[in-house]
Design a protein around this motif. Structure first.
Motif, PDB file in Angstrom:
ATOM      1  N   VAL A   1       3.089 -15.541   3.426  1.00 29.44           N
ATOM      2  CA  VAL A   1       3.026 -16.966   3.770  1.00 29.44           C
ATOM      3  C   VAL A   1       2.052 -17.153   4.921  1.00 29.44           C
ATOM      4  O   VAL A   1       2.169 -16.512   5.958  1.00 29.44           O
ATOM      5  CB  VAL A   1       4.419 -17.494   4.159  1.00 29.44           C
ATOM      6  N   VAL A   2       1.058 -18.022   4.726  1.00 31.27           N
ATOM      7  CA  VAL A   2      -0.050 -18.229   5.677  1.00 31.27           C
ATOM      8  C   VAL A   2      -0.476 -16.880   6.277  1.00 31.27           C
ATOM      9  O   VAL A   2      -0.462 -16.678   7.491  1.00 31.27           O
ATOM     10  CB  VAL A   2       0.308 -19.257   6.777  1.00 31.27           C
ATOM     11  N   PRO A   3      -0.890 -15.927   5.424  1.00 35.96           N
ATOM     12  CA  PRO A   3      -1.054 -14.545   5.880  1.00 35.96           C
ATOM     13  C   PRO A   3      -2.226 -14.305   6.825  1.00 35.96           C
ATOM     14  O   PRO A   3      -3.306 -14.885   6.697  1.00 35.96           O
ATOM     15  CB  PRO A   3      -1.235 -13.767   4.579  1.00 35.96           C
ATOM     16  N   PHE A   4      -1.970 -13.418   7.762  1.00 36.72           N
ATOM     17  CA  PHE A   4      -2.919 -12.933   8.761  1.00 36.72           C
ATOM     18  C   PHE A   4      -4.214 -12.440   8.121  1.00 36.72           C
ATOM     19  O   PHE A   4      -4.209 -11.879   7.027  1.00 36.72           O
ATOM     20  CB  PHE A   4      -2.232 -11.802   9.529  1.00 36.72           C
ATOM     21  N   VAL A   5      -5.307 -12.629   8.846  1.00 40.14           N
ATOM     22  CA  VAL A   5      -6.622 -12.137   8.425  1.00 40.14           C
ATOM     23  C   VAL A   5      -7.188 -11.229   9.510  1.00 40.14           C
ATOM     24  O   VAL A   5      -7.210 -11.597  10.688  1.00 40.14           O
ATOM     25  CB  VAL A   5      -7.595 -13.314   8.165  1.00 40.14           C
ATOM     26  N   ASN A   6      -7.605 -10.031   9.119  1.00 46.13           N
ATOM     27  CA  ASN A   6      -8.307  -9.119  10.019  1.00 46.13           C
ATOM     28  C   ASN A   6      -9.807  -9.309   9.776  1.00 46.13           C
ATOM     29  O   ASN A   6     -10.299  -9.097   8.667  1.00 46.13           O
ATOM     30  CB  ASN A   6      -7.891  -7.672   9.729  1.00 46.13           C
ATOM     31  N   TYR A   7     -10.529  -9.685  10.822  1.00 47.53           N
ATOM     32  CA  TYR A   7     -11.958  -9.993  10.675  1.00 47.53           C
ATOM     33  C   TYR A   7     -12.823  -8.738  10.567  1.00 47.53           C
ATOM     34  O   TYR A   7     -14.051  -8.846  10.501  1.00 47.53           O
ATOM     35  CB  TYR A   7     -12.413 -10.861  11.840  1.00 47.53           C
ATOM     36  N   TRP A   8     -12.163  -7.561  10.517  1.00 47.78           N
ATOM     37  CA  TRP A   8     -12.904  -6.305  10.380  1.00 47.78           C
ATOM     38  C   TRP A   8     -12.450  -5.517   9.159  1.00 47.78           C
ATOM     39  O   TRP A   8     -12.611  -4.322   9.099  1.00 47.78           O
ATOM     40  CB  TRP A   8     -12.762  -5.471  11.668  1.00 47.78           C
ATOM     41  N   TRP A   9     -11.905  -6.229   8.169  1.00 42.05           N
ATOM     42  CA  TRP A   9     -11.667  -5.569   6.897  1.00 42.05           C
ATOM     43  C   TRP A   9     -13.010  -5.125   6.329  1.00 42.05           C
ATOM     44  O   TRP A   9     -14.034  -5.788   6.511  1.00 42.05           O
ATOM     45  CB  TRP A   9     -10.973  -6.517   5.928  1.00 42.05           C
ATOM     46  N   THR A  10     -13.010  -4.005   5.628  1.00 43.05           N
ATOM     47  CA  THR A  10     -14.278  -3.370   5.257  1.00 43.05           C
ATOM     48  C   THR A  10     -14.843  -3.808   3.908  1.00 43.05           C
ATOM     49  O   THR A  10     -16.042  -3.665   3.670  1.00 43.05           O
ATOM     50  CB  THR A  10     -14.106  -1.840   5.237  1.00 43.05           C
ATOM     51  N   LYS A  11     -13.992  -4.344   3.035  1.00 44.41           N
ATOM     52  CA  LYS A  11     -14.470  -4.692   1.694  1.00 44.41           C
ATOM     53  C   LYS A  11     -14.651  -6.188   1.480  1.00 44.41           C
ATOM     54  O   LYS A  11     -15.279  -6.600   0.506  1.00 44.41           O
ATOM     55  CB  LYS A  11     -13.504  -4.137   0.633  1.00 44.41           C
TER      56      LYS A  11
ATOM     57  N   GLY B   1      -2.709  -5.137  14.298  1.00 47.32           N
ATOM     58  CA  GLY B   1      -3.252  -5.989  13.243  1.00 47.32           C
ATOM     59  C   GLY B   1      -4.764  -5.985  13.169  1.00 47.32           C
ATOM     60  O   GLY B   1      -5.344  -5.959  12.078  1.00 47.32           O
ATOM     61  N   PHE B   2      -5.431  -5.975  14.335  1.00 47.89           N
ATOM     62  CA  PHE B   2      -6.898  -6.038  14.361  1.00 47.89           C
ATOM     63  C   PHE B   2      -7.561  -4.666  14.432  1.00 47.89           C
ATOM     64  O   PHE B   2      -8.782  -4.588  14.579  1.00 47.89           O
ATOM     65  CB  PHE B   2      -7.370  -6.903  15.528  1.00 47.89           C
ATOM     66  N   ALA B   3      -6.786  -3.614  14.324  1.00 49.55           N
ATOM     67  CA  ALA B   3      -7.356  -2.269  14.299  1.00 49.55           C
ATOM     68  C   ALA B   3      -8.140  -2.049  13.001  1.00 49.55           C
ATOM     69  O   ALA B   3      -8.116  -2.884  12.090  1.00 49.55           O
ATOM     70  CB  ALA B   3      -6.247  -1.225  14.420  1.00 49.55           C
ATOM     71  N   THR B   4      -8.824  -0.927  12.917  1.00 50.41           N
ATOM     72  CA  THR B   4      -9.470  -0.541  11.659  1.00 50.41           C
ATOM     73  C   THR B   4      -8.396   0.012  10.733  1.00 50.41           C
ATOM     74  O   THR B   4      -7.767   1.022  11.030  1.00 50.41           O
ATOM     75  CB  THR B   4     -10.543   0.524  11.907  1.00 50.41           C
ATOM     76  N   TRP B   5      -8.170  -0.644   9.618  1.00 55.30           N
ATOM     77  CA  TRP B   5      -7.119  -0.243   8.685  1.00 55.30           C
ATOM     78  C   TRP B   5      -7.551   0.961   7.856  1.00 55.30           C
ATOM     79  O   TRP B   5      -8.735   1.218   7.669  1.00 55.30           O
ATOM     80  CB  TRP B   5      -6.781  -1.391   7.751  1.00 55.30           C
ATOM     81  N   GLU B   6      -6.560   1.663   7.327  1.00 54.57           N
ATOM     82  CA  GLU B   6      -6.832   2.781   6.418  1.00 54.57           C
ATOM     83  C   GLU B   6      -7.196   2.293   5.017  1.00 54.57           C
ATOM     84  O   GLU B   6      -7.644   3.073   4.182  1.00 54.57           O
ATOM     85  CB  GLU B   6      -5.608   3.694   6.329  1.00 54.57           C
ATOM     86  N   PHE B   7      -6.979   1.014   4.762  1.00 58.04           N
ATOM     87  CA  PHE B   7      -7.274   0.447   3.445  1.00 58.04           C
ATOM     88  C   PHE B   7      -7.715  -0.997   3.630  1.00 58.04           C
ATOM     89  O   PHE B   7      -7.573  -1.580   4.707  1.00 58.04           O
ATOM     90  CB  PHE B   7      -6.031   0.510   2.545  1.00 58.04           C
ATOM     91  N   ASP B   8      -8.254  -1.559   2.592  1.00 57.98           N
ATOM     92  CA  ASP B   8      -8.632  -2.966   2.578  1.00 57.98           C
ATOM     93  C   ASP B   8      -7.745  -3.684   1.566  1.00 57.98           C
ATOM     94  O   ASP B   8      -7.443  -3.114   0.499  1.00 57.98           O
ATOM     95  CB  ASP B   8     -10.103  -3.102   2.169  1.00 57.98           C
ATOM     96  N   PRO B   9      -7.287  -4.902   1.863  1.00 57.54           N
ATOM     97  CA  PRO B   9      -6.416  -5.599   0.910  1.00 57.54           C
ATOM     98  C   PRO B   9      -6.991  -5.713  -0.493  1.00 57.54           C
ATOM     99  O   PRO B   9      -6.248  -5.676  -1.479  1.00 57.54           O
ATOM    100  CB  PRO B   9      -6.234  -6.982   1.552  1.00 57.54           C
ATOM    101  N   THR B  10      -8.305  -5.847  -0.602  1.00 57.55           N
ATOM    102  CA  THR B  10      -8.902  -6.007  -1.931  1.00 57.55           C
ATOM    103  C   THR B  10      -8.858  -4.725  -2.755  1.00 57.55           C
ATOM    104  O   THR B  10      -9.171  -4.739  -3.941  1.00 57.55           O
ATOM    105  CB  THR B  10     -10.363  -6.475  -1.814  1.00 57.55           C
TER     106      THR B  10
ATOM    107  N   LYS C   1       0.812  -1.211   0.000  1.00 58.91           N
ATOM    108  CA  LYS C   1       0.000   0.000   0.000  1.00 58.91           C
ATOM    109  C   LYS C   1       0.850   1.267   0.000  1.00 58.91           C
ATOM    110  O   LYS C   1       0.593   2.192  -0.787  1.00 58.91           O
ATOM    111  CB  LYS C   1      -0.923  -0.010   1.232  1.00 58.91           C
ATOM    112  N   TYR C   2       1.838   1.339   0.876  1.00 62.13           N
ATOM    113  CA  TYR C   2       2.514   2.610   1.142  1.00 62.13           C
ATOM    114  C   TYR C   2       3.870   2.766   0.465  1.00 62.13           C
ATOM    115  O   TYR C   2       4.297   3.889   0.228  1.00 62.13           O
ATOM    116  CB  TYR C   2       2.661   2.814   2.654  1.00 62.13           C
ATOM    117  N   ILE C   3       4.571   1.677   0.161  1.00 65.36           N
ATOM    118  CA  ILE C   3       5.876   1.816  -0.497  1.00 65.36           C
ATOM    119  C   ILE C   3       6.008   0.836  -1.672  1.00 65.36           C
ATOM    120  O   ILE C   3       7.035   0.177  -1.827  1.00 65.36           O
ATOM    121  CB  ILE C   3       7.042   1.623   0.501  1.00 65.36           C
ATOM    122  N   PRO C   4       4.997   0.735  -2.522  1.00 59.13           N
ATOM    123  CA  PRO C   4       5.073  -0.240  -3.620  1.00 59.13           C
ATOM    124  C   PRO C   4       6.242   0.028  -4.568  1.00 59.13           C
ATOM    125  O   PRO C   4       6.763  -0.906  -5.190  1.00 59.13           O
ATOM    126  CB  PRO C   4       3.722  -0.072  -4.327  1.00 59.13           C
ATOM    127  N   HIS C   5       6.659   1.284  -4.676  1.00 56.35           N
ATOM    128  CA  HIS C   5       7.750   1.657  -5.570  1.00 56.35           C
ATOM    129  C   HIS C   5       9.096   1.109  -5.115  1.00 56.35           C
ATOM    130  O   HIS C   5      10.055   1.092  -5.888  1.00 56.35           O
ATOM    131  CB  HIS C   5       7.837   3.181  -5.670  1.00 56.35           C
TER     132      HIS C   5
END
Length: 340
Positions: free
Chosen positions: A162-172, A263-272, A150-154
């Motif tokens: 690998v076996v990535p974390f899931v936030n159960y409060w992602w918005t999308k 990790g479980f906070a409300t993120w500024e973005f959604d992975p999708t 999200k923030y430093i793709p460049h």
């Protein structure tokens, strides 16, 4: 007399509640009475120190430079077994580091998902590993990789979760999918995740109180481990990795608790919502998911990969959450990232 006694009891009760809710001060490395500093460290611009470990070929002569982000209750001393001949053949340099509050890296009381990306960027710049690098995040450490995307793709040459974390409060991500995934977890873990999300200031008390069970991962309960995971755990217990005893030496709140809160906070973005950082095909992003993983719900990671078709999604039959402890799979992960 009765009034005075009641006041005294009330004061004592308030004091007890305050102490129960207030985390102890961290035992910062390198200060008087704190743990010793035994690893190389870099100083960030905000004054914090990050400890790191290098392996593989020499940094200056490497063809590929990979920053490995450890997961929950882990450190820079995590195992990511790669055959030595493959490392030398491809010219791979690995940079492991202790995330904030873990091991010998200073705590970061205001850490967020966003701050993780800038810690990685600054670590790379201080060590002069070049304008682009690969990131590989394991389990909860994968939220740092999402942050980088999200923030430093460049700055990225490629990325692996690998076996990535899931936030159960992602918005999308559809709420029904997230709710069903959360319900698969033990009740005590469901409540812990809710506390971390809704009332993070209460998490220290929740994870240290003795009235109710709170977290499978912190207490070392193996109920969520697959049969293959249990074999790995047995081997680790018989041959413990040096340095792993330092993981929580600065205090559980500074590493484990703050990690969960971020990790479980409300993120500024959604992975999708992420955009492909390699639209011209100059790099790739991979997700590796063990199908016997009982800690990370594969349904959510499968959904994210479906929504972002530029992610190369790998489901691994017969493997659980400790996928990164298996040399054959680590070899596959690295070859898919760098060769294929």
């Amino acid at each position: 007399m009765i009034f005075s006694v009641m006041v005294a009891i009330l004061v004592c009760l308030i004091g007890y509640i305050y102490r129960s809710f207030k985390p102890p001060p961290p035992r910062i490395c390198g200060v008087p009475n704190g743990p010793l500093v035994t690893s190389p460290r870099i100083k960030l611009d905000d004054g914090r120190y990050l400890a790191y470990r290098e392996s593989g070929v020499d940094r200056a002569n490497a063809n590929y430079k990979i920053i490995v982000v450890h997961g929950f209750n882990s450190s820079k001393d995590i195992e990511f077994p790669i055959p030595k001949d493959l490392i030398e053949e491809l010219g791979i340099y690995f940079l492991f580091y202790d995330r904030a509050g873990y091991g010998e890296s200073d705590p970061h009381p205001s850490r967020t998902v966003k701050s993780e990306a800038y810690d990685i960027q600054e670590l790379a710049d201080k060590l002069e590993i070049g304008p682009k690098f690969y990131v590989l995040g394991i389990s909860l450490g994968a939220y740092s990789v999402y942050s980088c995307l999200k923030y430093i793709p460049h700055r990225l040459a490629g990325a692996v979760l690998v076996v990535p974390f899931v936030n159960y409060w992602w918005t999308k991500v559809p709420q029904d999918k997230l709710s069903k995934a959360l319900e698969l977890m033990p009740k005590k873990d469901q409540w812990t995740f809710r506390v971390a999300h809704y009332v993070p200031w209460l998490l220290y008390w929740w994870l240290t109180q003795k009235l109710f069970p709170s977290s499978s991962m912190i207490t070392g309960n193996n109920a969520l481990c697959s049969d293959r995971d249990l074999v790995v755990i047995k081997k680790k217990m018989e041959n413990p990795s040096p340095g792993m005893e330092k993981v929580r030496q600065q205090g559980d709140h500074e590493c484990l608790h703050r990690d969960m809160i971020a990790g479980f906070a409300t993120w500024e973005f959604d992975p999708t919502e992420l955009e492909n950082p390699f639209a011209e095909g100059e790099g790739s992003v991979h997700v590796w998911q063990g199908m016997e993983d009982r800690i990370i719900p594969y349904e959510i990671n499968r959904y994210i990969a479906h929504k972002l078709p530029w992610i190369q999604y790998h489901e691994v039959l017969g493997y659980g959450h400790l996928l990164n402890a298996e040399e054959d799979k680590c070899k596959d992960i690295i070859k898919a990232l760098l060769v294929n």
